[in-house]
Motif scaffolding. Structure first.
Motif, PDB file in Angstrom:
ATOM      1  N   GLY A  38      12.288   6.534 -12.469  1.00  0.00           N
ATOM      2  CA  GLY A  38      11.150   6.870 -11.618  1.00  0.00           C
ATOM      3  C   GLY A  38      11.585   7.444 -10.282  1.00  0.00           C
ATOM      4  O   GLY A  38      12.728   7.275  -9.846  1.00  0.00           O
ATOM      5  N   ASP A  39      10.655   8.107  -9.618  1.00  0.00           N
ATOM      6  CA  ASP A  39      10.938   8.724  -8.320  1.00  0.00           C
ATOM      7  C   ASP A  39      10.829   7.712  -7.175  1.00  0.00           C
ATOM      8  O   ASP A  39      11.665   7.698  -6.273  1.00  0.00           O
ATOM      9  CB  ASP A  39       9.978   9.880  -8.056  1.00  0.00           C
ATOM     10  N   ALA A  40       9.782   6.874  -7.212  1.00  0.00           N
ATOM     11  CA  ALA A  40       9.520   5.964  -6.095  1.00  0.00           C
ATOM     12  C   ALA A  40      10.691   5.015  -5.806  1.00  0.00           C
ATOM     13  O   ALA A  40      11.021   4.793  -4.631  1.00  0.00           O
ATOM     14  CB  ALA A  40       8.238   5.171  -6.356  1.00  0.00           C
ATOM     15  N   PRO A  41      11.352   4.424  -6.821  1.00  0.00           N
ATOM     16  CA  PRO A  41      12.459   3.505  -6.509  1.00  0.00           C
ATOM     17  C   PRO A  41      13.621   4.163  -5.769  1.00  0.00           C
ATOM     18  O   PRO A  41      14.398   3.475  -5.099  1.00  0.00           O
ATOM     19  CB  PRO A  41      12.910   3.016  -7.898  1.00  0.00           C
ATOM     20  N   MET A  42      13.750   5.486  -5.879  1.00  0.00           N
ATOM     21  CA  MET A  42      14.865   6.174  -5.231  1.00  0.00           C
ATOM     22  C   MET A  42      14.571   6.547  -3.785  1.00  0.00           C
ATOM     23  O   MET A  42      15.496   6.844  -3.020  1.00  0.00           O
ATOM     24  CB  MET A  42      15.217   7.447  -6.010  1.00  0.00           C
ATOM     25  N   PHE A  43      13.289   6.523  -3.398  1.00  0.00           N
ATOM     26  CA  PHE A  43      12.946   7.011  -2.066  1.00  0.00           C
ATOM     27  C   PHE A  43      13.605   6.221  -0.939  1.00  0.00           C
ATOM     28  O   PHE A  43      14.130   6.814   0.008  1.00  0.00           O
ATOM     29  CB  PHE A  43      11.425   7.014  -1.873  1.00  0.00           C
ATOM     30  N   PRO A  44      13.621   4.872  -0.976  1.00  0.00           N
ATOM     31  CA  PRO A  44      14.290   4.143   0.110  1.00  0.00           C
ATOM     32  C   PRO A  44      15.765   4.516   0.258  1.00  0.00           C
ATOM     33  O   PRO A  44      16.297   4.561   1.378  1.00  0.00           O
ATOM     34  CB  PRO A  44      14.120   2.677  -0.283  1.00  0.00           C
ATOM     35  N   TYR A  45      16.425   4.796  -0.861  1.00  0.00           N
ATOM     36  CA  TYR A  45      17.838   5.177  -0.799  1.00  0.00           C
ATOM     37  C   TYR A  45      18.012   6.567  -0.195  1.00  0.00           C
ATOM     38  O   TYR A  45      18.965   6.820   0.549  1.00  0.00           O
ATOM     39  CB  TYR A  45      18.450   5.122  -2.199  1.00  0.00           C
TER      40      TYR A  45
END
Length: 299
Positions: free
Chosen positions: A168-175
């Motif tokens: 998914g895209d959302a889990p990568m955003f904080p990184y």
């Protein structure tokens, strides 16, 4: 100038001081950095096997080994970081960022290593460590890799992360946001806070909105229909709808256009690399060439 000359003298003069001066325990100096770096660029631009590199660039083994080393020891990241610092000092970076990902098909030559799937997200954000699944996953397009990407308002890449295609895209955003650190020339902390962040509905979550609010970053992210319906069903307990500026959101297309620029290199549009480290290294090198052009170091 021949078709093999892919860097101008001004471009090479900017990045040459950042190249390592020796290799291995013996301390033997590297030979002809420029020819090797241009060979790496040529390979990703043309999308050819390493063995098919023209003789102009010397031994293909030397070119591949140098790229593998620079991808793993942080050389390419160091060069990109220094260029971003130069761009920020010159006022070139536009601090309205857009985020998205693109799915790239993995060629059969890239998928013949043993893989352990299902690793945690953090495995793919440690840029210098090879994840157990080599950032290759299975999605509707078959075996694929995603490039997660944060760019400025003029389509220029700031952060690049690779991960499996089904992720998914959302889990990568904080990184992605954590990795955004642009050093300053002189004293002061690195610049890490954009004015606003633009993302599509995939990034609409309470966690992401809370993160952006805590950092003082304006979120320009639309709400998907299911979240709108859920909030309305709860009535007054559902809270107010999040602020959303439709006019600013129209500028989010810069990240799609940035991917189009990336994929002009055939070796990025299709993944031929077995290792996630070297594939990401090629993507970072593409970002380096984009910023060299933005800084005015053109042929």
């Amino acid at each position: 100038m021949t078709r093999f000359a892919v860097l101008s003298d001004a471009q090479w003069a900017r990045i040459e001081p950042l190249m390592p001066s020796s290799v291995g325990r013996s301390g033997r100096p590297f030979q002809d950095h420029r020819r090797v770096v241009e060979g790496i660029i040529y390979r990703y631009r043309a999308g050819i096997p390493w063995r098919d590199l023209p003789d102009h660039f010397g031994s293909w083994k030397t070119v591949w080994k140098r790229h593998r080393r620079f991808s793993g020891d942080g050389t390419w990241d160091l060069v990109l970081t220094r260029l971003l610092a130069d761009a920020d000092a010159a006022g070139v970076i536009e601090w309205e960022v857009s985020v998205d990902s693109t799915v790239n098909r993995a060629h059969q030559h890239a998928t013949n290593l043993p893989r352990d799937t299902g690793g945690p997200v953090s495995n793919y954000t440690k840029f210098r460590h090879e994840p157990p699944d080599h950032a290759i996953g299975r999605s509707r397009g078959g075996l694929t890799t995603k490039i997660h990407h944060l760019c400025d308002a003029k389509m220029r890449p700031l952060v690049v992360i690779v991960a499996p295609g089904q992720g998914g895209d959302a889990p990568m955003f904080p990184y992605l946001l954590t990795a955004l650190e642009v050093p300053r020339h002189g004293p002061g902390r690195p610049r890490s806070t954009p004015v606003r962040a633009l993302g599509d509905k995939a990034y609409s979550s309470k966690a992401i909105r809370k993160l952006l609010r805590s950092r003082g970053i304006q979120a320009v992210i639309p709400e998907p229909a299911d979240q709108i319906g859920h909030r309305k069903r709860r009535g007054s307990k559902g809270g107010r709808p999040p602020a959303f500026d439709k006019e600013i959101y129209k500028r989010r297309n810069v990240v799609e256009r940035s991917f189009n620029t990336f994929k002009q290199w055939r070796g990025i549009a299709t993944r031929y690399d077995k290792l996630a480290i070297t594939y990401r290294g090629g993507a970072v090198l593409r970002a380096i060439t984009i910023w060299l052009k933005a800084l005015g170091d053109t042929p």
